[in-house]
Design an enzyme around this catalytic site. Structure first.
Site, mmCIF file in Angstrom:
data_model
loop_
_atom_site.group_PDB
_atom_site.id
_atom_site.type_symbol
_atom_site.label_atom_id
_atom_site.label_comp_id
_atom_site.label_asym_id
_atom_site.label_seq_id
_atom_site.Cartn_x
_atom_site.Cartn_y
_atom_site.Cartn_z
ATOM 1 N N GLU A 1 66.878 39.867 34.007
ATOM 2 C CA GLU A 1 67.588 41.068 33.545
ATOM 3 C C GLU A 1 66.705 41.874 32.596
ATOM 4 O OE1 GLU A 1 71.056 38.928 32.235
ATOM 5 O OE2 GLU A 1 71.481 38.464 34.335
ATOM 6 N N GLU B 1 64.938 30.970 38.311
ATOM 7 C CA GLU B 1 66.222 31.631 38.563
ATOM 8 C C GLU B 1 66.060 32.644 39.698
ATOM 9 O OE1 GLU B 1 68.721 31.355 34.571
ATOM 10 O OE2 GLU B 1 67.942 33.338 34.947
ATOM 11 N N ASN C 1 73.146 30.376 28.529
ATOM 12 C CA ASN C 1 72.726 31.734 28.169
ATOM 13 C C ASN C 1 73.970 32.628 28.173
ATOM 14 O OD1 ASN C 1 71.628 34.272 27.951
ATOM 15 N ND2 ASN C 1 70.551 34.225 29.918
ATOM 16 N N HIS D 1 63.588 36.894 31.103
ATOM 17 C CA HIS D 1 64.749 36.778 32.000
ATOM 18 C C HIS D 1 64.704 37.943 32.989
ATOM 19 C CE1 HIS D 1 68.851 36.706 33.471
ATOM 20 N NE2 HIS D 1 68.911 35.468 33.036
ATOM 21 N N SER E 1 74.134 30.651 39.119
ATOM 22 C CA SER E 1 75.464 30.169 39.524
ATOM 23 C C SER E 1 75.616 28.650 39.420
ATOM 24 C CB SER E 1 75.823 30.669 40.923
ATOM 25 O OG SER E 1 75.853 32.092 40.941
ATOM 26 N N LYS F 1 74.221 35.636 27.348
ATOM 27 C CA LYS F 1 73.945 37.060 27.626
ATOM 28 C C LYS F 1 74.702 37.922 26.612
ATOM 29 C CE LYS F 1 72.885 35.804 32.325
ATOM 30 N NZ LYS F 1 72.828 36.141 33.728
ATOM 31 N N GLY G 1 74.753 35.187 38.808
ATOM 32 C CA GLY G 1 76.051 35.837 38.650
ATOM 33 C C GLY G 1 76.705 36.215 39.967
HETATM 34 O O1 G3P Z 1 70.132 32.776 32.526
HETATM 35 C C1 G3P Z 1 71.217 32.319 33.261
HETATM 36 C C2 G3P Z 1 71.434 33.084 34.467
HETATM 37 O O2 G3P Z 1 70.792 34.257 34.669
HETATM 38 C C3 G3P Z 1 72.318 32.572 35.521
HETATM 39 O O3 G3P Z 1 73.532 33.211 35.327
HETATM 40 O O4 G3P Z 1 75.956 33.435 35.543
HETATM 41 O O5 G3P Z 1 74.556 32.880 37.551
HETATM 42 O O6 G3P Z 1 74.895 31.186 35.774
HETATM 43 P P1 G3P Z 1 74.822 32.645 36.111
#
Ligand code: G3P
Length: 251
Positions: A97, A167, A9, A95, A213, A11, A173
């Protein structure tokens, strides 16, 4: 045996040149689609070009959102049919976000999931708890509510084809990953919810990804868990070599 789905993703990242360069680089190197589903989930403006580039390869292209309505006065929105018409195959829905920053609700996520099936798009439905909810011992019930709401009124055949992405919001992140055991426990609990909701056959078939992550260093351990069927990856999916090691881990 469920096939793993590894989706990157992006983003709101990359410019067009970077996006096309990425796809050029990885499209011939991803494992065969029979082994693992490798998906790049890109911003809307790049979708037509990336679909064209990836055509005939084992790399698939997904969108990060869509509206549930067919067409009409919805300034700034993109319809399911528009995505299908472009050749997009997957769509990420709900998602965290989008739930947090753009007021998406369980109800709109459910409408979007129905709309995805209507237009033959594979929905990747995101669920997950906040840090506070986990601290309060509410993680499982929060996720259960989200899962049931997203799957409401789908047929059992459709439930089998949904991909759920678990998630935990505190792991997105942040560099904080759920331990492989905790992530697996929540994915197993989601499967149990699906089983109670739709029966054991859909529950065995539905794919449940972990996201938060995920990176080359932890992907193998996560993917080896019994109830984790893939990953939805943000940051670590942005570089071709890193994306390629993630999809390899899905084999
Ligand atoms: O959709 C993927 C996500 O929200 C995880 O992001 O950067 O932690 O891999 P990240």
């Amino acid at each position: 045996m469920r096939k793993q789905v590894i989706a990157g993703n992006w983003k709101m990242n990359k410019l067009m040149g970077e996006a096309t360069q990425f796809v050029d680089e990885v499209k011939g190197q991803v494992p065969s689609f029979d082994q693992v589903e490798s998906v790049v989930v890109a911003p809307f403006p790049y979708l037509p070009k990336l679909v064209q580039q990836a055509e005939g390869t084992d790399l698939k292209i997904g969108a990060q959102n869509m509206h549930f309505e067919e067409s009409g006065a919805f300034t700034g929105e993109v319809s399911p049919e528009m995505l299908k018409d472009l050749g997009v195959t997957y769509v990420v829905l709900g998602h965290s976000e989008r739930r947090e920053l753009f007021a998406e609700t369980d109800e709109t996520v459910n409408k979007k999931t129905h709309a995805a099936f209507k237009h033959n798009l594979v929905p990747i439905v995101c669920v997950g708890e906040t840090d506070e909810q986990r601290e309060n011992g509410e993680a499982e019930s929060v996720v259960e509510t989200q899962v049931k709401a997203a799957l409401k009124d789908l047929t059992n055949e459709q439930v089998k084809d949904v991909i759920i992405a678990y998630e935990p919001i505190w792991a997105i992140g942040t560099g904080k990953t759920a331990t492989a055991e905790d992530a697996n426990a929540m994915c197993a609990s989601i499967r149990k919810v699906v089983s109670e909701f739709a029966g054991s056959e859909p529950a065995e078939a539905i794919r449940i990804q972990y996201g938060g992550s995920v990176k080359p260093a932890n992907v193998d351990e996560l993917m080896s868990q019994s109830d984790i069927d893939g990953a939805l990856v943000g940051g670590a999916s942005l570089q071709p070599d890193s994306f390629l090691s993630l999809v390899e881990a899905g084999k």
